[in-house]
Design a protein around this motif. Structure first.
Motif, PDB file in Angstrom:
ATOM      1  N   ILE A  95       0.840  -1.202   0.000  1.00 12.46           N
ATOM      2  CA  ILE A  95       0.000   0.000   0.000  1.00 12.46           C
ATOM      3  C   ILE A  95       0.877   1.255   0.000  1.00 12.46           C
ATOM      4  CG2 ILE A  95      -1.645   1.313   1.390  1.00 12.46           C
ATOM      5  CD1 ILE A  95      -2.845  -1.432   2.136  1.00 12.46           C
ATOM      6  N   LEU A  96       1.977   1.188   0.757  1.00 12.63           N
ATOM      7  CA  LEU A  96       2.912   2.321   0.774  1.00 12.63           C
ATOM      8  C   LEU A  96       3.443   2.580  -0.633  1.00 12.63           C
ATOM      9  CD1 LEU A  96       4.710   4.342   2.439  1.00 12.63           C
ATOM     10  CD2 LEU A  96       6.414   2.546   2.465  1.00 12.63           C
ATOM     11  N   ILE A 156      -2.137   2.549   8.671  1.00 17.68           N
ATOM     12  CA  ILE A 156      -1.942   1.245   8.022  1.00 17.68           C
ATOM     13  C   ILE A 156      -0.516   0.738   8.254  1.00 17.68           C
ATOM     14  CG2 ILE A 156      -1.815   0.068   5.807  1.00 17.68           C
ATOM     15  CD1 ILE A 156      -3.957   1.936   4.810  1.00 17.68           C
ATOM     16  N   LEU A 157       0.463   1.671   8.153  1.00 20.79           N
ATOM     17  CA  LEU A 157       1.848   1.241   8.259  1.00 20.79           C
ATOM     18  C   LEU A 157       2.252   0.935   9.684  1.00 20.79           C
ATOM     19  CD1 LEU A 157       3.714   3.679   5.865  1.00 20.79           C
ATOM     20  CD2 LEU A 157       3.076   1.345   5.446  1.00 20.79           C
ATOM     21  N   SER A 168       0.906   4.234  -2.858  1.00 22.25           N
ATOM     22  CA  SER A 168       0.435   5.574  -2.523  1.00 22.25           C
ATOM     23  C   SER A 168       1.454   6.663  -2.849  1.00 22.25           C
ATOM     24  CB  SER A 168       0.045   5.642  -1.053  1.00 22.25           C
ATOM     25  OG  SER A 168       1.203   5.620  -0.286  1.00 22.25           O
ATOM     26  N   ILE A 169       2.657   6.296  -3.276  1.00 22.96           N
ATOM     27  CA  ILE A 169       3.648   7.321  -3.615  1.00 22.96           C
ATOM     28  C   ILE A 169       3.824   7.337  -5.125  1.00 22.96           C
ATOM     29  CG2 ILE A 169       5.984   8.143  -3.217  1.00 22.96           C
ATOM     30  CD1 ILE A 169       5.972   6.490  -0.659  1.00 22.96           C
ATOM     31  N   LYS A 203       5.278  11.470   3.189  1.00 23.29           N
ATOM     32  CA  LYS A 203       5.698  11.614   1.793  1.00 23.29           C
ATOM     33  C   LYS A 203       4.634  11.087   0.836  1.00 23.29           C
ATOM     34  CE  LYS A 203       9.742  13.376   2.392  1.00 23.29           C
ATOM     35  NZ  LYS A 203      10.898  12.584   2.833  1.00 23.29           N
ATOM     36  N   GLY A 204       3.778  10.201   1.305  1.00 26.99           N
ATOM     37  CA  GLY A 204       2.763   9.622   0.437  1.00 26.99           C
ATOM     38  C   GLY A 204       1.505  10.470   0.429  1.00 26.99           C
ATOM     39  N   GLU A 205       0.528  10.004  -0.362  1.00 26.64           N
ATOM     40  CA  GLU A 205      -0.754  10.696  -0.348  1.00 26.64           C
ATOM     41  C   GLU A 205      -1.581  10.127   0.788  1.00 26.64           C
ATOM     42  OE1 GLU A 205      -2.209   9.711  -4.150  1.00 26.64           O
ATOM     43  OE2 GLU A 205      -0.584  10.790  -5.167  1.00 26.64           O
ATOM     44  N   LEU A 215      -2.405   6.324   5.769  1.00 30.17           N
ATOM     45  CA  LEU A 215      -1.182   5.578   5.522  1.00 30.17           C
ATOM     46  C   LEU A 215      -0.426   5.344   6.825  1.00 30.17           C
ATOM     47  CD1 LEU A 215       0.083   4.412   3.082  1.00 30.17           C
ATOM     48  CD2 LEU A 215       1.454   6.453   2.810  1.00 30.17           C
TER      49      LEU A 215
END
Lengths: 352, 217
Positions: A257-258, B160-161, A261-262, B150-152, B157
């Motif tokens: 997912i990471l 989740i992470l 998402s980038i 850094k992500g959307e 996120l």
């Protein structure tokens, strides 16, 4: 196709055939599936109906049955009647006293004949006594050591109670998780190399290995779940090893997912490489340390033996180790295909 | 090095002091959640209290961490980049976040025991666990929040992470809290503490090693 270069792909075919055919077709050793009477009382005859598995009671001539307490005391059968190759009627005359100072003892049933060799059903019969007399008990039960027939005919897998035929799942469930660790380590190495060399190829490698490893993890959980249904009685139980495995998979799904998402390619590669290293290190206490600290039904945890002792005998090993190699090669192969697809996709995108 | 770390921590404290609404918002989030728990549960058992406490703590700390890195704009990154060593910066962040989380945990405990019940009988054990927990969660979440920002969609996120990564820590904390509130009589608590400290050290070490490769764009 260049055979010398891709010899390991060709190796898959004999290995796969060997694991599937030998793993699925080799019969189990004779064993006891079930008995119909679990309670015996001291001083009374105890008759029990035994169902065997893969056994040859009708051919065997020298049938013997024993009821054993602890590791030293035992009595032999009083009456034995063969109803069929896997069907036996036994009767024991339980002595008036048990060789124990408690009012009950647990007995193990042992069958023995010269065709099948010994079959054992451990600790299932509960013997009760109304009056306690340890001295007489010691005298009434014989303390001789057992001389069981040693039959080593043919190539057979061990028969374990409860496990029964599902023991073959060792070649799939266990071996696939071994292969998953192999792929995760490859993914980790590629992530470390990405952070050092900053080569875009390493990022593609790391993500491809991780994706196939997640697939293997899901297959491992699925095969384990089916195994649990036929041994523990449910597809999923609240056991520490199972929960931790699910969490480890969650960590790796979060990795995907990471990545998704980038948008920026460079920062995606950098961040996901760092997360991959973190995830791998975080997974080690999850799978290898915490389950060993608490009670668990899963072998290898909470005092249960895993790869050793009686569970994995040499005949299982002769299929188990090739199975690990087979699934590792298949995983490596799948990842390579994945890598090639990704590289071609990148090239097509950059041409546009 | 120590001088630099203290300097960064002072800087962080100053920044937070200037944006009081931000930390007040996190505290208010904690109080509001405790109030909801009090209303929903009416009468709460000790075991549920422990579970709810740590679940609330995870969400409060995630909330606070997003705040901590959202204020690191790109320009500020460049400014830090010219001034400090990345190891100093990440150590300072971990120290600051640990104390920040420990403070929030104490606030949460204060309001939980005020509105509902106070099942904790062994206070030193509980606060020791709180501190080690804040350290572990602080180190892990500060690492993950760099990735997430850094992500959307960084809020989702981050959750989740980090939640799967936090599970072993939280399970150990839950066990120690159960022992501290007297519902679990376990002699192996020191092992759990050692294990918790080991996980903390592992995540701090990993953050320190990996941070330098993360922060420069």
């Amino acid at each position: 196709m260049n055979i010398k270069k891709s010899w390991w792909k060709w190796l898959c075919i004999p290995l796969g055939l060997y694991v599937l055919l030998v793993g699925m077709l080799v019969p189990l050793k004779p064993g006891i599936t079930s008995i119909d009477n679990f309670n015996a009382t001291a001083g009374q005859p105890f008759s029990v109906h035994v169902k065997g598995y893969n056994s040859n009671f009708d051919i065997a001539e020298n049938l013997k049955a024993f009821l054993r307490l602890d590791s030293s005391f035992l009595i032999q059968h009083a009456l034995i009647k063969v109803n069929g190759p896997t069907d036996l009627q036994l009767q024991f005359d339980i002595p008036n006293f048990l060789p124990t100072s408690e009012d009950y003892a647990t007995g193990t049933l042992i069958l023995d004949n010269e065709v099948d060799g010994p079959s054992i059903l451990p600790a299932v019969i509960r013997l009760e006594q109304a009056n306690i007399n340890v001295q007489d008990g010691n005298n009434l039960w014989s303390k001789t050591s057992l001389n069981l027939a040693s039959v080593e005919k043919g190539f057979k897998f061990p028969h374990r109670n409860i496990l029964n035929e599902t023991i073959r799942n060792t070649f799939f469930h266990v071996a696939i998780w071994f292969a998953m660790f192999f792929l995760l380590i490859l993914s980790l190495i590629n992530s470390i190399q990405y952070l050092r060399l900053r080569s875009f190829e390493k990022d593609i490698n790391a993500s491809s290995y991780a994706e196939v490893a997640i697939l293997f993890g899901l297959i491992g959980i699925a095969t384990g779940s089916v195994w649990a249904k036929y041994t523990w009685g449910a597809f999923w139980i609240s056991d520490v090893k199972l929960n931790m495995s699910a969490v480890a998979l969650l960590i790796y799904v979060a990795y995907l997912i990471l990545r998704a998402s980038i948008q920026d390619i460079d920062s995606r590669a950098r961040l996901s490489a760092a997360y991959n290293i973190f995830a791998f290190v975080a997974m080690i206490p999850l799978i290898f340390v915490i389950p060993r600290m608490t009670d668990s039904l899963h072998p290898g945890n909470g005092g249960n033996p895993a790869l050793g002792g009686e569970d994995l005998d040499n005949r299982l090993r002769m299929v188990f180790y090739p199975a690990i190699i087979l699934w590792s090669i298949i995983g490596y192969w799948l990842s390579n295909l994945n890598i090639r697809v990704k590289k071609i996709t990148e090239q097509l995108i950059s041409k546009k | 090095m120590l001088h630099n770390i203290i300097h960064i921590i002072k800087h962080e404290v100053l920044l937070d002091y200037r944006q009081k609404f931000s930390i007040a918002g996190t505290v208010l989030f904690a109080i509001a959640s405790v109030f909801v728990v009090e209303k929903v549960f009416q009468e709460i058992k000790v075991f549920s209290w422990n579970a709810i406490f740590w679940i609330l703590f995870i969400f409060v700390s995630l909330n606070s961490m997003v705040r901590s890195y959202a204020k690191m704009t790109n320009k500020r990154y460049h400014y830090y980049y010219t001034l400090y060593d990345p190891t100093d910066l990440s150590l300072a962040k971990i120290v600051y976040n640990t104390f920040n989380l420990f403070f929030l945990a104490c606030v949460l405990y204060f309001f939980m025991s005020w509105f509902t019940i106070d099942p904790i009988t062994n206070k030193p054990l509980f606060f020791g666990a709180l501190f080690l927990g804040s350290l572990g969660i602080g180190a892990m979440v500060s690492f993950v929040s760099i990735l997430a920002t850094k992500g959307e969609n960084s809020h989702t996120l981050l959750a989740i992470l980090s939640i799967p990564l936090l599970i072993p820590t939280v399970l150990l904390l839950l066990k120690i809290t159960a022992a501290a509130s007297g519902i679990l009589n376990d002699s192996s608590i020191t092992t759990d503490f050692t294990f918790l400290a080991a996980i903390d050290l592992l995540s701090i070490g990993l953050s320190l090693i990996l941070f330098p490769s993360l922060w420069r764009n």
